[in-house]
Scaffold this active site. Structure first.
Site, PDB file in Angstrom:
ATOM      1  N   HIS A   1       0.870  -1.176   0.000  1.00 50.28           N
ATOM      2  CA  HIS A   1       0.000   0.000   0.000  1.00 50.28           C
ATOM      3  C   HIS A   1       0.905   1.223   0.000  1.00 50.28           C
ATOM      4  CE1 HIS A   1      -3.079  -2.695   2.282  1.00 50.28           C
ATOM      5  NE2 HIS A   1      -3.267  -2.772   0.972  1.00 50.28           N
TER       6      HIS A   1
ATOM      7  N   GLU B   1      -2.906  -3.045  -5.237  1.00 51.22           N
ATOM      8  CA  GLU B   1      -4.365  -3.154  -5.335  1.00 51.22           C
ATOM      9  C   GLU B   1      -4.990  -1.768  -5.418  1.00 51.22           C
ATOM     10  OE1 GLU B   1      -6.169  -4.364  -1.680  1.00 51.22           O
ATOM     11  OE2 GLU B   1      -4.256  -4.459  -0.637  1.00 51.22           O
TER      12      GLU B   1
END
Length: 484
Positions: free
Chosen positions: A439, A477
């Site tokens: 992330h 993602e």
């Protein structure tokens, strides 16, 4: 030759100078009496060229073969050597021809000559693979009419010749066991015993792909001060809120503090991932796999991540002329006090952050309340919310938070996690035991841009490869509404 300074991730640097037939490496840290790597050495570096007709003088006189780059069978292979100017795909060759061995009163004599040679090879290759990338496209008959973008690509390799220092008995075998060099000839061979003329080890090479997957801590490390308290920071935890490295002070260090009361920790962080008090490498291979369960999911027991404040990745980036580093944030909400200048046994003068340096929690509060970041992360609000967010990530068993820094200045926040236990693993299905994910957010506007993104993103992936060789995939993602 593009790079004349080779800046190692442990803070040391070498001046690289072209000499007749090769390249000379000279340490810029001559004051380091206990340095493990010698202060200088010379490598013979040249390029092989294929030719239909070998040059008439390609075979040197018998009395000069000891100094030449002639090898048995060279004429039959119809190759000739030329001066190295820029890297080629797989025609470059090198060997160490000379090592500067100063008196033992100036530099610590090597405990293991083989490991010292391995260090010199690693540093030489570190410089070489920072040179301009050659054209990777292969020129084959089958693809002669294929557009350039469709041509097959090869591996960038450099060959290690059994000359000079590398003629030592069993030296190449030891280097191969270390994983530093390789050969495609993986047979036992027909010779019952190996001799200097044996061809079994004459075609060793190092590929760029394999080199960057070798943990540098195997070959490069620095010595810590004799008194560990000299490296303790003046922070509430005696755990460094590291001033990540800058060009002048690549290795972070701290000023003395008094470890009193309940704040004295069981863990005394070192001066970065390359510090060693035992004159031995700081790298250990991943442990054997053991399994546990999380929410009914079976997965490997994960190793503990780096400690709060610990710098776990450092690298100098020539294209921007800055050090890139990653460290774990510190939960303390107090600003880092001024620590003045200090010295370590691994580098010269150390520069530390000024009094106004905000805490990691202050940085996270600032970044998460940026409208651009808040729209993606949804963690805007009072500082208590970011403190809870950081606390949760510091106690997570499958991920850990990261602060990225350019020349010591924090620029972004990241999380590195194991995919299998993450909610992403349940959504995609079939995640491997060692797949990792990232992330990310860039909080400082001055460090945005595609060029820097490519650098720090590849560095994070690089860390994942180094942390566990069993990792085969690293995932991102992005949100479904992410326009980039």
């Amino acid at each position: 030759m593009r790079n004349t300074i080779c800046r190692l991730p442990n803070g040391q640097s070498y001046t690289v100078t072209p000499v007749f037939g090769g390249v000379n490496f000279k340490s810029n840290d001559m004051h380091l009496k206990d340095s493990i790597i010698p202060p200088g050495w010379t490598i013979v570096l040249y390029t092989n060229q294929n030719t239909d007709q070998p040059a008439q003088d390609s075979v040197p006189p018998e009395e000069e073969r000891g100094r030449s780059r002639y090898t048995q069978g060279e004429a039959e292979e119809k190759t000739r050597t030329t001066r190295f100017t820029t890297p080629t795909l797989n025609d470059d060759c090198f060997y160490i021809s000379f090592i500067v061995n100063p008196p033992s009163t100036d530099f610590k004599p090597p405990v293991s000559p083989t490991r010292q040679i391995a260090m010199m090879i690693w540093v030489s290759l570190y410089w070489y693979f920072h040179e301009p990338e050659p054209d990777l496209h292969l020129q084959t008959d089958a693809a002669s009419q294929t557009p350039l973008t469709g041509k097959p690509k090869g591996e960038w390799r450099i060959h290690l010749k059994r000359e000079g220092i590398f003629k030592g008995r069993n030296l190449l075998q030891k280097l191969e066991r270390m994983g530093l060099i390789a050969s495609e000839e993986s047979s036992v061979g027909l010779e019952p015993s190996e001799t200097q003329e044996s061809g079994a080890w004459s075609r060793m090479f190092v590929s760029r792909r394999s080199f960057w997957q070798i943990d540098p801590r195997i070959f490069v490390f620095t010595l810590v001060p004799a008194n560990p308290l000299h490296s303790a920071p003046s922070s509430p935890f005696i755990s460094p809120r590291f001033a990540s490295p800058s060009r002048e002070s690549p290795i972070p260090t701290e000023s003395p503090a008094s470890p009193t009361g309940k704040d004295f920790p069981l863990h005394m962080p070192n001066e970065g991932p390359f510090a060693s008090s035992s004159h031995l490498p700081t790298y250990f291979p991943p442990p054997p796999t053991q399994y546990t369960f999380t929410n009914g999911l079976r997965h490997p027991v994960r190793p503990k991540p780096p400690h709060q404040g610990e710098v776990f990745y450092i690298r100098f980036i020539p294209s921007v002329g800055q050090y890139l580093s990653f460290r774990v944030p510190i939960l303390s909400s107090s600003a880092t006090p001024s620590r003045g200048h200090g010295h370590s046994h691994s580098t010269s003068s150390i520069e530390v952050p000024p009094q106004t340096t905000p805490s990691d929690l202050d940085l996270l509060h600032k970044w998460m309340n940026d409208p651009r970041v808040s729209a993606a992360w949804g963690e805007g609000g009072p500082k208590e919310k970011q403190e809870k967010f950081l606390r949760n990530n510091l106690t997570s068993r499958h991920s850990f938070p990261v602060i990225g820094c350019w020349d010591g200045k924090p620029f972004g926040y990241f999380e590195i996690y194991w995919v299998k236990e993450d909610r992403l693993g349940a959504l995609i299905g079939g995640a491997d035991n060692y797949d990792r994910g990232i992330h990310l957010l860039v909080g400082e506007q001055e460090y945005r841009g595609s060029h820097r993104v490519a650098i720090w993103l590849s560095a994070l992936v690089h860390y994942c490869w180094l942390a566990d060789p069993r990792t085969q995939t690293v995932m991102l993602e992005p949100r479904v509404d992410n326009e980039k």
